[in-house]
Design a protein around this motif. Structure first.
Motif, PDB file in Angstrom:
ATOM      1  N   GLY A 221      44.666  97.374  38.634  1.00  0.00           N
ATOM      2  CA  GLY A 221      44.439  98.045  39.903  1.00  0.00           C
ATOM      3  C   GLY A 221      43.818  99.410  39.703  1.00  0.00           C
ATOM      4  O   GLY A 221      44.249 100.164  38.816  1.00  0.00           O
ATOM      5  N   VAL A 222      42.804  99.727  40.515  1.00  0.00           N
ATOM      6  CA  VAL A 222      42.098 101.001  40.371  1.00  0.00           C
ATOM      7  C   VAL A 222      41.899 101.659  41.735  1.00  0.00           C
ATOM      8  O   VAL A 222      42.084 101.038  42.775  1.00  0.00           O
ATOM      9  CB  VAL A 222      40.721 100.813  39.686  1.00  0.00           C
ATOM     10  N   ALA A 223      41.493 102.905  41.688  1.00  0.00           N
ATOM     11  CA  ALA A 223      41.122 103.738  42.842  1.00  0.00           C
ATOM     12  C   ALA A 223      42.354 104.346  43.516  1.00  0.00           C
ATOM     13  O   ALA A 223      43.494 104.031  43.177  1.00  0.00           O
ATOM     14  CB  ALA A 223      40.251 102.978  43.838  1.00  0.00           C
ATOM     15  N   GLY A 224      42.086 105.233  44.485  1.00  0.00           N
ATOM     16  CA  GLY A 224      43.119 106.122  45.006  1.00  0.00           C
ATOM     17  C   GLY A 224      44.300 105.454  45.652  1.00  0.00           C
ATOM     18  O   GLY A 224      45.444 105.910  45.509  1.00  0.00           O
ATOM     19  N   THR A 225      44.068 104.360  46.383  1.00  0.00           N
ATOM     20  CA  THR A 225      45.207 103.657  46.980  1.00  0.00           C
ATOM     21  C   THR A 225      46.155 103.170  45.901  1.00  0.00           C
ATOM     22  O   THR A 225      47.370 103.389  45.962  1.00  0.00           O
ATOM     23  CB  THR A 225      44.726 102.467  47.835  1.00  0.00           C
ATOM     24  N   VAL A 226      45.606 102.498  44.890  1.00  0.00           N
ATOM     25  CA  VAL A 226      46.452 101.900  43.845  1.00  0.00           C
ATOM     26  C   VAL A 226      47.161 102.979  43.039  1.00  0.00           C
ATOM     27  O   VAL A 226      48.367 102.867  42.756  1.00  0.00           O
ATOM     28  CB  VAL A 226      45.619 100.998  42.930  1.00  0.00           C
ATOM     29  N   THR A 227      46.456 104.036  42.671  1.00  0.00           N
ATOM     30  CA  THR A 227      47.095 105.072  41.855  1.00  0.00           C
ATOM     31  C   THR A 227      48.161 105.825  42.650  1.00  0.00           C
ATOM     32  O   THR A 227      49.181 106.235  42.090  1.00  0.00           O
ATOM     33  CB  THR A 227      46.061 106.054  41.287  1.00  0.00           C
ATOM     34  N   THR A 228      47.952 105.978  43.956  1.00  0.00           N
ATOM     35  CA  THR A 228      48.971 106.628  44.786  1.00  0.00           C
ATOM     36  C   THR A 228      50.197 105.734  44.939  1.00  0.00           C
ATOM     37  O   THR A 228      51.343 106.209  44.857  1.00  0.00           O
ATOM     38  CB  THR A 228      48.389 106.975  46.167  1.00  0.00           C
ATOM     39  N   VAL A 229      49.980 104.444  45.163  1.00  0.00           N
ATOM     40  CA  VAL A 229      51.100 103.502  45.213  1.00  0.00           C
ATOM     41  C   VAL A 229      51.849 103.516  43.883  1.00  0.00           C
ATOM     42  O   VAL A 229      53.093 103.499  43.859  1.00  0.00           O
ATOM     43  CB  VAL A 229      50.602 102.082  45.551  1.00  0.00           C
ATOM     44  N   ALA A 230      51.120 103.568  42.780  1.00  0.00           N
ATOM     45  CA  ALA A 230      51.765 103.614  41.457  1.00  0.00           C
ATOM     46  C   ALA A 230      52.610 104.871  41.307  1.00  0.00           C
ATOM     47  O   ALA A 230      53.737 104.816  40.789  1.00  0.00           O
ATOM     48  CB  ALA A 230      50.704 103.553  40.360  1.00  0.00           C
ATOM     49  N   ALA A 231      52.097 106.013  41.750  1.00  0.00           N
ATOM     50  CA  ALA A 231      52.871 107.251  41.673  1.00  0.00           C
ATOM     51  C   ALA A 231      54.159 107.137  42.475  1.00  0.00           C
ATOM     52  O   ALA A 231      55.216 107.627  42.050  1.00  0.00           O
ATOM     53  CB  ALA A 231      52.025 108.419  42.189  1.00  0.00           C
ATOM     54  N   HIS A 232      54.083 106.450  43.622  1.00  0.00           N
ATOM     55  CA  HIS A 232      55.271 106.246  44.455  1.00  0.00           C
ATOM     56  C   HIS A 232      56.260 105.321  43.748  1.00  0.00           C
ATOM     57  O   HIS A 232      57.468 105.592  43.710  1.00  0.00           O
ATOM     58  CB  HIS A 232      54.845 105.664  45.803  1.00  0.00           C
ATOM     59  N   ALA A 233      55.749 104.239  43.175  1.00  0.00           N
ATOM     60  CA  ALA A 233      56.618 103.298  42.460  1.00  0.00           C
ATOM     61  C   ALA A 233      57.285 103.956  41.254  1.00  0.00           C
ATOM     62  O   ALA A 233      58.438 103.650  40.928  1.00  0.00           O
ATOM     63  CB  ALA A 233      55.812 102.079  42.015  1.00  0.00           C
ATOM     64  N   LEU A 234      56.567 104.867  40.606  1.00  0.00           N
ATOM     65  CA  LEU A 234      57.103 105.568  39.435  1.00  0.00           C
ATOM     66  C   LEU A 234      58.002 106.740  39.821  1.00  0.00           C
ATOM     67  O   LEU A 234      58.691 107.302  38.957  1.00  0.00           O
ATOM     68  CB  LEU A 234      55.951 106.076  38.559  1.00  0.00           C
ATOM     69  N   GLY A 235      57.973 107.142  41.093  1.00  0.00           N
ATOM     70  CA  GLY A 235      58.780 108.277  41.532  1.00  0.00           C
ATOM     71  C   GLY A 235      58.353 109.590  40.899  1.00  0.00           C
ATOM     72  O   GLY A 235      59.204 110.431  40.561  1.00  0.00           O
ATOM     73  N   LEU A 236      57.047 109.802  40.765  1.00  0.00           N
ATOM     74  CA  LEU A 236      56.551 110.987  40.063  1.00  0.00           C
ATOM     75  C   LEU A 236      56.796 112.262  40.883  1.00  0.00           C
ATOM     76  O   LEU A 236      56.638 112.268  42.106  1.00  0.00           O
ATOM     77  CB  LEU A 236      55.060 110.851  39.780  1.00  0.00           C
ATOM     78  N   PRO A 237      57.145 113.366  40.214  1.00  0.00           N
ATOM     79  CA  PRO A 237      57.363 114.637  40.909  1.00  0.00           C
ATOM     80  C   PRO A 237      56.065 115.342  41.282  1.00  0.00           C
ATOM     81  O   PRO A 237      56.073 116.322  42.026  1.00  0.00           O
ATOM     82  CB  PRO A 237      58.152 115.465  39.893  1.00  0.00           C
ATOM     83  N   SER A 238      54.936 114.848  40.766  1.00  0.00           N
ATOM     84  CA  SER A 238      53.612 115.353  41.109  1.00  0.00           C
ATOM     85  C   SER A 238      52.613 114.303  40.645  1.00  0.00           C
ATOM     86  O   SER A 238      52.966 113.379  39.904  1.00  0.00           O
ATOM     87  CB  SER A 238      53.324 116.700  40.432  1.00  0.00           C
ATOM     88  N   TYR A 239      51.351 114.451  41.082  1.00  0.00           N
ATOM     89  CA  TYR A 239      50.350 113.479  40.649  1.00  0.00           C
ATOM     90  C   TYR A 239      50.020 113.742  39.188  1.00  0.00           C
ATOM     91  O   TYR A 239      49.609 114.837  38.813  1.00  0.00           O
ATOM     92  CB  TYR A 239      49.082 113.574  41.502  1.00  0.00           C
ATOM     93  N   ASP A 240      50.202 112.737  38.339  1.00  0.00           N
ATOM     94  CA  ASP A 240      50.065 112.890  36.894  1.00  0.00           C
ATOM     95  C   ASP A 240      49.190 111.755  36.365  1.00  0.00           C
ATOM     96  O   ASP A 240      49.645 110.628  36.191  1.00  0.00           O
ATOM     97  CB  ASP A 240      51.453 112.851  36.248  1.00  0.00           C
ATOM     98  N   ARG A 241      47.896 112.056  36.117  1.00  0.00           N
ATOM     99  CA  ARG A 241      46.963 111.027  35.661  1.00  0.00           C
ATOM    100  C   ARG A 241      47.426 110.377  34.371  1.00  0.00           C
ATOM    101  O   ARG A 241      47.263 109.162  34.179  1.00  0.00           O
ATOM    102  CB  ARG A 241      45.566 111.621  35.455  1.00  0.00           C
TER     103      ARG A 241
END
Length: 304
Positions: free
Chosen positions: A205-225
């Motif tokens: 999965g690529v692009a902003g939707t997928v990476t944002t969903v991934a950040a949510h699934a990971l419970g990240l405290p900030s956006y971390d590439r």
């Protein structure tokens, strides 16, 4: 050793992004990666035209990118536009503005060209076996199956985060009936598109939707590439994160520490695309691989 310094610009429905990189002997070294949310495709689904304000926002970001490109001394500049420019009857007006700023005319990628660039950008370096790349944009979604650099099947569908949010999810937060109507539409579009597709071993999965969903699934405290790139998430966790996001209000989404403010109002539509893709695909895997490399990288590789 010969070196090409390339500047690649991906101008989509929601964002415009810049990558300046050195490509030497088949290796890419990233110098600058920038993104601006400009919503070029604002209301294109309804009107068939690029709004004057959207054009001005996008040209303003292009001027900023032009300064960086000159400062870094790129040898080649490649500007590619996708769904919004494909759909708009006044796309030439926008193209004239870009050419006056950069000296190059935008290349409007077909759905097939967009799919190929997404696949090349996403899979280079990940080396997945027979992968299906899912690239969810603001106006369209590309699905591409291949192995290595060989693409065996691809499709481009007019289902994207901005398009679906404007058409089906006007309420904040969207009630069940809006979400259900959107999901039904997605199923009608996706089912025939993937009918007969052989099961795939990997989903990237690529692009902003997928990476944002991934950040949510990971419970990240900030956006971390670094935490997102290469992450392997269960399909169940990804779908759970999708449904969580679509049920939130825009204010609650915007309060998430990893959420880009320009994505908060349309992430629901994109999340539903991802959810239904994972439901409809024939999968031989329960895992989604997330890549921070995508069509922008593919555009850069295509510049040399």
């Amino acid at each position: 050793m010969p070196r090409d310094r390339v500047a690649a610009i991906d101008c989509g429905t929601n964002s415009i992004r810049l990558l300046v990189a050195d490509i030497t002997d088949g290796t890419m070294t990233e110098l600058v990666r920038e993104m601006r949310i400009v919503r070029l495709g604002q209301e294109v689904d309804a009107t068939g035209r690029l709004a004057s304000g959207a054009i001005e926002r996008t040209l303003g970001a292009t001027r900023e990118y032009a300064e960086l490109i000159v400062m870094l001394g790129a040898d080649e500049v490649r500007f590619c536009a996708t769904s919004a420019a494909r759909d708009a009857e006044n796309a030439d007006e926008f193209a004239d503005g870009v050419e006056s700023i950069l000296g190059v005319r935008p290349q409007v990628l077909s759905g097939e060209e967009e799919a190929l660039a997404s696949f090349i950008g996403a899979t280079r370096g990940l080396d997945p076996h027979r992968a299906l790349v899912v690239d969810i944009g603001g106006g369209s979604t590309e699905l591409v199956v291949g192995d290595g650099s060989d693409v065996e099947w691809s499709t481009s569908l007019d289902i994207g985060s901005v398009r679906l949010s404007e058409r089906f999810l006007p309420s904040d937060p969207p009630p069940v009936r809006e979400v259900t109507t959107c999901m039904n539409h997605l199923d009608v579009v996706l089912a025939p598109a993937v009918a007969g597709l052989e099961p795939v071993e990997s989903v990237v999965g690529v692009a902003g939707t997928v990476t944002t969903v991934a950040a949510h699934a990971l419970g990240l405290p900030s956006y971390d590439r670094d935490a997102i790139h290469g992450a392997r998430l269960s399909v169940d966790d990804v779908r759970g994160a999708c449904l969580s996001l679509v049920q939130m209000s825009v204010a609650d989404r915007r309060a998430l520490p990893f959420m880009h403010p320009g994505r908060a109002d349309v992430i629901g539509g994109g999340a539903l695309v991802l959810d239904r893709v994972l439901e409809q695909l024939p999968l031989d895997t329960g895992t989604v691989i997330v890549s921070e490399h995508d069509i922008l990288d593919g555009i850069a590789w295509g510049a040399v």
